[in-house]
Design a protein around this motif. Structure first.
Motif, mmCIF file in Angstrom:
data_model
loop_
_atom_site.group_PDB
_atom_site.id
_atom_site.type_symbol
_atom_site.label_atom_id
_atom_site.label_comp_id
_atom_site.label_asym_id
_atom_site.label_seq_id
_atom_site.Cartn_x
_atom_site.Cartn_y
_atom_site.Cartn_z
ATOM 1 N N GLY A 4 0.811 -1.220 0.000
ATOM 2 C CA GLY A 4 0.000 0.000 0.000
ATOM 3 C C GLY A 4 0.840 1.263 0.000
ATOM 4 N N CYS A 5 0.194 2.378 0.352
ATOM 5 C CA CYS A 5 0.858 3.694 0.382
ATOM 6 C C CYS A 5 0.706 4.266 1.786
ATOM 7 C CB CYS A 5 0.186 4.608 -0.645
ATOM 8 S SG CYS A 5 0.557 6.358 -0.433
ATOM 9 N N SER A 6 1.803 4.788 2.329
ATOM 10 C CA SER A 6 1.743 5.296 3.713
ATOM 11 C C SER A 6 0.889 6.562 3.808
ATOM 12 C CB SER A 6 3.147 5.581 4.241
ATOM 13 O OG SER A 6 3.685 6.713 3.594
ATOM 14 N N HIS A 7 0.687 7.243 2.672
ATOM 15 C CA HIS A 7 -0.124 8.470 2.672
ATOM 16 C C HIS A 7 -1.586 8.094 2.376
ATOM 17 C CE1 HIS A 7 -1.174 12.622 2.217
ATOM 18 N NE2 HIS A 7 -1.520 12.470 0.953
ATOM 19 N N ASN A 8 -1.807 7.533 1.211
ATOM 20 C CA ASN A 8 -3.120 6.974 0.810
ATOM 21 C C ASN A 8 -4.294 7.940 0.986
ATOM 22 O OD1 ASN A 8 -4.277 4.816 -0.450
ATOM 23 N ND2 ASN A 8 -4.685 3.634 1.395
ATOM 24 N N LYS A 9 -4.026 9.245 0.789
ATOM 25 C CA LYS A 9 -5.103 10.223 1.001
ATOM 26 C C LYS A 9 -5.400 11.072 -0.224
ATOM 27 C CE LYS A 9 -4.425 11.062 5.977
ATOM 28 N NZ LYS A 9 -3.049 10.686 6.299
ATOM 29 N N CYS A 10 -4.629 10.927 -1.312
ATOM 30 C CA CYS A 10 -4.840 11.811 -2.464
ATOM 31 C C CYS A 10 -6.234 11.569 -3.036
ATOM 32 C CB CYS A 10 -3.771 11.576 -3.522
ATOM 33 S SG CYS A 10 -2.112 11.898 -2.889
ATOM 34 N N SER A 11 -6.945 12.664 -3.281
ATOM 35 C CA SER A 11 -8.380 12.555 -3.584
ATOM 36 C C SER A 11 -8.684 11.862 -4.911
ATOM 37 C CB SER A 11 -9.003 13.953 -3.601
ATOM 38 O OG SER A 11 -8.467 14.687 -4.675
ATOM 39 N N PHE A 12 -7.700 11.834 -5.814
ATOM 40 C CA PHE A 12 -7.932 11.251 -7.142
ATOM 41 C C PHE A 12 -7.450 9.800 -7.231
ATOM 42 C CE2 PHE A 12 -3.728 12.953 -6.889
ATOM 43 C CZ PHE A 12 -2.960 11.962 -7.465
ATOM 44 N N CYS A 13 -6.761 9.317 -6.213
ATOM 45 C CA CYS A 13 -6.018 8.061 -6.323
ATOM 46 C C CYS A 13 -6.742 6.908 -5.638
ATOM 47 C CB CYS A 13 -4.621 8.247 -5.723
ATOM 48 S SG CYS A 13 -3.668 6.722 -5.682
ATOM 49 N N GLY A 14 -7.011 5.878 -6.418
ATOM 50 C CA GLY A 14 -7.670 4.708 -5.840
ATOM 51 C C GLY A 14 -6.754 3.489 -5.823
ATOM 52 N N MET A 15 -5.459 3.721 -6.142
ATOM 53 C CA MET A 15 -4.543 2.597 -6.351
ATOM 54 C C MET A 15 -4.450 1.650 -5.158
ATOM 55 S SD MET A 15 -1.590 4.707 -8.374
ATOM 56 C CE MET A 15 -0.181 3.746 -8.033
ATOM 57 N N TYR A 16 -4.361 2.217 -3.983
ATOM 58 C CA TYR A 16 -4.108 1.365 -2.810
ATOM 59 C C TYR A 16 -5.238 1.414 -1.795
ATOM 60 C CZ TYR A 16 0.511 1.423 -4.906
ATOM 61 O OH TYR A 16 1.555 1.297 -5.784
ATOM 62 N N LYS A 17 -6.413 1.825 -2.255
ATOM 63 C CA LYS A 17 -7.545 1.966 -1.325
ATOM 64 C C LYS A 17 -7.904 0.625 -0.664
ATOM 65 C CE LYS A 17 -8.995 6.336 -1.619
ATOM 66 N NZ LYS A 17 -7.807 7.029 -1.168
ATOM 67 N N SER B 141 -5.384 16.934 -1.282
ATOM 68 C CA SER B 141 -4.814 16.335 -0.047
ATOM 69 C C SER B 141 -3.502 15.606 -0.326
ATOM 70 C CB SER B 141 -5.798 15.355 0.597
ATOM 71 O OG SER B 141 -7.027 15.956 0.805
ATOM 72 N N LYS B 142 -2.622 16.282 -1.064
ATOM 73 C CA LYS B 142 -1.340 15.645 -1.403
ATOM 74 C C LYS B 142 -0.430 15.531 -0.176
ATOM 75 C CE LYS B 142 1.496 13.697 -4.125
ATOM 76 N NZ LYS B 142 1.212 12.390 -4.724
ATOM 77 N N GLY B 143 -0.658 16.370 0.801
ATOM 78 C CA GLY B 143 0.172 16.282 2.009
ATOM 79 C C GLY B 143 1.482 17.027 1.882
HETATM 80 S S1 SF4 Z 1 -1.059 9.398 -5.488
HETATM 81 FE FE1 SF4 Z 1 -1.125 9.797 -3.273
HETATM 82 S S2 SF4 Z 1 -2.358 8.163 -2.396
HETATM 83 FE FE2 SF4 Z 1 -1.796 7.505 -4.467
HETATM 84 S S3 SF4 Z 1 0.060 6.296 -4.201
HETATM 85 FE FE3 SF4 Z 1 0.739 8.397 -4.596
HETATM 86 S S4 SF4 Z 1 0.954 9.373 -2.573
HETATM 87 FE FE4 SF4 Z 1 -0.244 7.463 -2.309
#
Ligand code: SF4
Length: 289
Positions: free
Chosen positions: A24-37, A142-144
Motif C-alpha cells: 500500500g501507500c503510507s499516505h493513501n489520502k490523495c483525492s484522485f487516487c484509488g490505487m491502494y484503497k 490532499s497531497k500532504g
Molecule cells: S497518489 Fe497519493 S495516495 Fe496515491 S500512491 Fe501516490 S501518494 Fe499514495
C-alpha cells in the motif's frame, strides 16, 4: 513469490523484477487516487523480503533492474533500505539499477547524506508524483505537501546523484484551475529540473473523493481541447536543461514525446496539429484504459 495485489509500477519498469517491500501507500489520502484503497499500509518484514529475493535469484539472477514496490517504499528507514540493497547486490550481481516510488515527505525525512548513500548502495531512480505545482490544487487533492516541499524534495534527489522521474496530472485543477495548474506546475518543474517528466491525464476512479466531486458537479473535468491548451501552456512555460518529456501514457488523449529544451518547438507544433484537429482526438476511446 506471491504478490499482494493490486501491484503497480512505473511504465519504465515494465521489464524489472518487482519486489514488494511495503504494502500500500503510507499516505493513501490523495483525492484522485484509488490505487491502494483496498490495502492497509504496512512494511513487510525483512525476512519475508529476503525470502522473495532468494527465491527469485534461485530462478534467474541475471536481472538488470529491480523495482521496490508498493506506493512509497522510500518510507523505509535508511538502514533497512541499505540492508535490502546489500542483499540485492549479493544475490543479483548483474543488477544495474534499483527504482523506487517516493512521496515528497519520504524524501524530506531523509538527509542529503542519507540519499547520497542510498545512491551508492544502488538506488538509481526515484519516481515522485508532483501532480501539480499549484498550492491550491495540492491542498485540494490532499497531497500532504505544498510546492515548496515538492521543490525541496525534488532538488534533494537531483543533488544526491539519483535520477529523478516526476509526474504531473493534466486536468487536476479542473476547468477553474486550468491556467494556474499549467503555470505553477511549470515553475516547480523548472526549479527542480528533473531527468524525466511524465504528463498523465486525470482519470476519475469510482471510490475516490474526486469521483464524488465530479458526480455532484463540484469538480468540472476538462474537455480534450482544454487538456491540449493546458499542455500547451505548460510546455511554453517549461525552461529545462535536458529533461526527457513523455505524455504517452494510456491515460493521455494524444501522445507527445521529446527531450527538453531541444524538442520544445516540435512539441508545440504537434500540439497545434492536435488543436487544429481536436475532434479527431476527442473521445474516451483514445485513452487505452
Ligand atoms: S497518489 Fe497519493 S495516495 Fe496515491 S500512491 Fe501516490 S501518494 Fe499514495
Amino acid at each position: 513469490m506471491i504478490y499482494d495485489e493490486p501491484l503497480y509500477r512505473p511504465p519504465s519498469e515494465a521489464y524489472s523484477l518487482i519486489i514488494q517491500v511495503t504494502i500500500g501507500c503510507s499516505h493513501n489520502k490523495c483525492s484522485f487516487c484509488g490505487m491502494y484503497k483496498s490495502k492497509k499500509f504496512r512494511i513487510r518484514s525483512k525476512s519475508d523480503i529476503f525470502r522473495d529475493l532468494e527465491e527469485m535469484a534461485a530462478r534467474y539472477n541475471k536481472v538488470r533492474r529491480i523495482f521496490l514496490a508498493d506506493g512509497d517504499a522510500l518510507v523505509l528507514k535508511t538502514q533497512d533500505l541499505k540492508d535490502i540493497l546489500l542483499k540485492i547486490k549479493e544475490l543479483f550481481p548483474y543488477c544495474e539499477r534499483v527504482g523506487i516510488y517516493a512521496t515528497p515527505n519520504d524524501i524530506l525525512r531523509k538527509s542529503p547524506e542519507e540519499l547520497k548513500s542510498l545512491n551508492e548502495y544502488g538506488i538509481g531512480i526515484v519516481y515522485l508524483g508532483i501532480e501539480s505545482g499549484s498550492d491550491k490544487i495540492l491542498k485540494g487533492i490532499s497531497k500532504g505537501a505544498d510546492s515548496k516541499d515538492m521543490i525541496e524534495a525534488g532538488k534533494r534527489i537531483v543533488n544526491s546523484g539519483i535520477k529523478l522521474s516526476v509526474t504531473l496530472i493534466s486536468g487536476l485543477g479542473g476547468k477553474d484551475g486550468r491556467e494556474e495548474h499549467a503555470r505553477e506546475s511549470a515553475k516547480v518543474i523548472n526549479e527542480i529540473n528533473p531527468d524525466y517528466l511524465g504528463l498523465l491525464t486525470l482519470i476519475i476512479e469510482p471510490g475516490t473523493r474526486m469521483y464524488d466531486l465530479v458526480q455532484e458537479g463540484t469538480f468540472k473535468l476538462l474537455s480534450t481541447e482544454e487538456v491540449a491548451l493546458e499542455t500547451q501552456m505548460l510546455i511554453q512555460n517549461l525552461e529545462l536543461r535536458n529533461c526527457v518529456f513523455r505524455s504517452n501514457h494510456a491515460s493521455n488523449y494524444f501522445s507527445l514525446e521529446g527531450t527538453l529544451p531541444h524538442d520544445k518547438s516540435k512539441l508545440l507544433k504537434q500540439l497545434d496539429v492536435v488543436l487544429n484537429n481536436i475532434e479527431d482526438y476527442s473521445g474516451e476511446y483514445f485513452r487505452r484504459l
